[in-house]
Motif scaffolding. Structure first.
Motif, PDB file in Angstrom:
ATOM      1  N   TYR A  87       0.836  -1.201   0.000  1.00  0.00           N
ATOM      2  CA  TYR A  87       0.000   0.000   0.000  1.00  0.00           C
ATOM      3  C   TYR A  87       0.871   1.251   0.000  1.00  0.00           C
ATOM      4  CZ  TYR A  87      -3.465   3.398   1.499  1.00  0.00           C
ATOM      5  OH  TYR A  87      -4.268   4.507   1.588  1.00  0.00           O
ATOM      6  N   LEU A  88       1.916   1.201   0.861  1.00  0.00           N
ATOM      7  CA  LEU A  88       2.803   2.364   0.932  1.00  0.00           C
ATOM      8  C   LEU A  88       3.557   2.576  -0.373  1.00  0.00           C
ATOM      9  CD1 LEU A  88       4.204   1.926   4.562  1.00  0.00           C
ATOM     10  CD2 LEU A  88       2.527   3.611   3.746  1.00  0.00           C
ATOM     11  N   ALA A  90       2.476   1.544  -3.379  1.00  0.00           N
ATOM     12  CA  ALA A  90       1.564   1.934  -4.450  1.00  0.00           C
ATOM     13  C   ALA A  90       0.955   3.311  -4.215  1.00  0.00           C
ATOM     14  CB  ALA A  90       0.450   0.900  -4.600  1.00  0.00           C
ATOM     15  N   GLY A  91       0.862   3.714  -2.922  1.00  0.00           N
ATOM     16  CA  GLY A  91       0.240   5.002  -2.622  1.00  0.00           C
ATOM     17  C   GLY A  91       1.239   6.141  -2.781  1.00  0.00           C
ATOM     18  N   THR A  92       0.731   7.253  -2.625  1.00  0.00           N
ATOM     19  CA  THR A  92       1.530   8.468  -2.665  1.00  0.00           C
ATOM     20  C   THR A  92       1.227   9.274  -1.434  1.00  0.00           C
ATOM     21  OG1 THR A  92      -0.213   9.643  -3.822  1.00  0.00           O
ATOM     22  CG2 THR A  92       1.425   8.543  -5.194  1.00  0.00           C
ATOM     23  N   PHE A  95      -2.332  10.327  -0.922  1.00  0.00           N
ATOM     24  CA  PHE A  95      -3.319   9.386  -0.359  1.00  0.00           C
ATOM     25  C   PHE A  95      -3.071   9.067   1.104  1.00  0.00           C
ATOM     26  CE2 PHE A  95      -3.295   8.509  -4.928  1.00  0.00           C
ATOM     27  CZ  PHE A  95      -4.652   8.585  -5.199  1.00  0.00           C
ATOM     28  N   ALA A  96      -2.017   9.618   1.665  1.00  0.00           N
ATOM     29  CA  ALA A  96      -1.740   9.326   3.072  1.00  0.00           C
ATOM     30  C   ALA A  96      -2.880   9.839   3.972  1.00  0.00           C
ATOM     31  CB  ALA A  96      -0.412   9.951   3.477  1.00  0.00           C
ATOM     32  N   GLY A  99      -5.905   7.665   3.629  1.00  0.00           N
ATOM     33  CA  GLY A  99      -5.762   6.427   4.402  1.00  0.00           C
ATOM     34  C   GLY A  99      -6.081   6.661   5.875  1.00  0.00           C
TER      35      GLY A  99
END
Length: 528
Positions: A87-88, A90-92, A95-96, A99
């Motif tokens: 997730y970390l 793939a995310g940016t 998006f933190a 989340g």
């Protein structure tokens, strides 16, 4: 598994242990994560209560299964770490924040679900408590008309185990038509927010067709966005006994008020009637005394008819007043030492003229001079006079009336045996009813109050009057009263006969001019 001899036989019922927590929970199954009291290890442990069939035991068994906490969570931790890493990756950073919001919503959802379960658990506890106390529970959605009724609610109306009809419409159909409008108004006021809660007492039709009074209470627990009630929860309890008690109490109060009014009316009327009756009787006696029997026999007889009718009416007024006093509990008794023989003699003397006119022979058996009891002399004599008079009137003409009196143990017994025509069973059932009279051929008709008054006085004194009769052979009447023995006066022992102790007897010559001096109020004292 594996075997651990070092912990076998260990007592796990220790404060804080997971077994103690399971035992205190009251649940059949529990799951805990913590330190095991037996080994000190951190483990995931589940417990279950079992009671194998065929095994005789006075306690249930608890089967426990545990696993090392680290081992149990190792895979979950690895998968979680891998997922978080992906997730970390793939995310940016954009998006933190999302989340974080998502995790917050998830925590709120968990908290909301936990709260819902807690409320549900609390409602279940309340429902169980109410059901145990005999109070039914109902849950209704006014928008869908779906309605739940608990088993006790159904059993209250005789529908236990049957489908009552899980709708509000089925509920309202069973409400008594006279109570439905008030119920609707109370319910609408609460649903529309004009009342804090709903409460109404009304009748409901049971399964057998009878009506039962119930008390229904309810409250809106949930509303939709438009403010309409979507869940109403309430209770229903049986109040039939209280309602019936209230009706009986109102009827009793009305009866008491009517009885008091009747007693007051009769008391006033008896006074108002006695005054003119005494004048009528007095002047009738004077007219009889001043009328020449040889010169005007027809006129004298007519005046005597007036006098006899006056005495008859005054006797009925006195008897009615006595009955009302007894019913109102106002008849006072004044017990004193009374000689039984004197009372019987006085009663005989008061009816001897009527007996002679009816050609009835009065046979009074000698009474022991020591037969002295505690009684109200006036009321005892009144009872005996009424019994003797009734026997004389019921015999018609000719015959013998035998009177015997005695004290047997703690009971005063006076027996009247006649040779009259007798009475059948149906008459004996009603003989003590007020105004009930028999149509015996040749007998003089009375007021129908004498025996009713006898029965009331005797029952108030704790006694009884027994009647036995054979049609065509005669009647036996027995008076039974509780008695307290007294020593007879010395003069009575010497003479063998005595007058009633404490009694005043008025002797008047049988002259017309003197008979007028004996007013009717003195007759209960027994004048000859």
């Amino acid at each position: 598994v594996p075997q651990r001899p070092t912990v076998e036989g260990m007592d796990l019922l220790q404060p804080g242990s997971m077994y103690s927590r399971h035992a205190a929970s009251g649940l059949a199954e529990t799951a805990y994560w913590g330190r095991v009291a037996a080994t000190g290890e951190e483990r995931l442990l589940v417990n279950r209560n079992v009671r194998p069939s065929g095994v005789e035991a006075d306690h249930g068994l608890v089967v426990a299964l545990s696993r090392d906490a680290a081992a149990a969570l190792a895979r979950w931790r690895a998968e979680t770490a891998f997922g978080v890493a992906l997730y970390l990756l793939a995310g940016t950073l954009a998006f933190a924040g999302l989340g974080a919001v998502h995790r917050g919503e998830r925590r709120a959802s968990h908290a909301q679900e936990a709260a819902r379960l807690a409320v549900l658990d609390n409602e279940q506890r309340w429902a169980l408590a109410l059901e145990g106390s005999g109070v039914g529970v109902w849950d209704w959605n006014p928008q869908t008309d779906a309605m739940f009724q608990s088993p006790v609610w159904k059993a209250m109306l005789g529908d236990a185990g049957h489908d009552f009809g899980a709708t509000g419409a089925a509920w309202f159909e069973r409400v008594h038509p006279d109570d439905a409008p008030a119920l609707r108004r109370a319910l609408d006021a609460h649903l529309q927010g004009r009342a804090d809660r709903y409460a109404a007492e009304h009748r409901m039709r049971c399964a057998d067709g009878n009506w039962k009074w119930v008390l229904a209470r309810g409250r809106v627990f949930a509303r939709d966005a438009a403010g309409r009630a979507v869940r109403v929860v309430g209770t229903q309890s049986d109040v039939s006994e209280r309602r019936e008690a209230e009706v009986l109490r109102r009827e009793r109060d009305l009866a008491d008020a009517a009885n008091r009014a009747k007693t007051d009316f009769l008391s006033r009327m008896s006074h108002e009637l006695r005054t003119p009756l005494n004048a009528i009787l007095g002047f009738a006696q004077l007219l009889v005394a001043r009328t020449d029997a040889q010169a005007a026999p027809e006129q004298r007889q007519q005046i005597q008819y007036i006098e006899q009718a006056g005495w008859h009416l005054l006797e009925m007024v006195n008897d009615m007043l006595d009955l009302t006093r007894i019913e109102a509990g106002q008849l006072e008794l004044h017990p004193q030492a009374v000689a039984l023989g004197g009372v019987i003699d006085a009663a005989q003397a008061m009816v001897v003229r009527q007996a002679q006119e009816a050609q009835v022979e009065l046979a009074v058996a000698p009474v022991d001079a020591a037969a002295v009891v505690e009684a109200d002399p006036v009321r005892l004599r009144q009872v005996l006079v009424n019994l003797v008079m009734n026997a004389v009137e019921a015999m018609g003409r000719d015959g013998t009336l035998t009177i015997t009196g005695s004290i047997e143990g703690d009971t005063l017994r006076v027996a009247l045996d006649d040779t009259g025509p007798g009475v059948d069973v149906e008459v004996r059932k009603r003989i003590f009813e007020p105004f009930f009279t028999t149509k015996t051929p040749g007998a003089r008709s009375g007021t129908g109050l004498g025996l009713a008054l006898v029965d009331s006085i005797v029952r108030q004194r704790g006694g009884a009057v027994e009647v036995e009769s054979v049609v065509g052979q005669g009647t036996a009447v027995t008076l039974l009263l509780p008695a307290v023995r007294f020593e007879a006066p010395e003069a009575a022992r010497e003479s063998g006969r005595h007058s009633q102790v404490g009694e005043t007897v008025l002797f008047v010559d049988d002259e017309p001019a003197l008979r007028v001096l004996a007013s009717r109020s003195l007759r209960p004292l027994g004048y000859r």
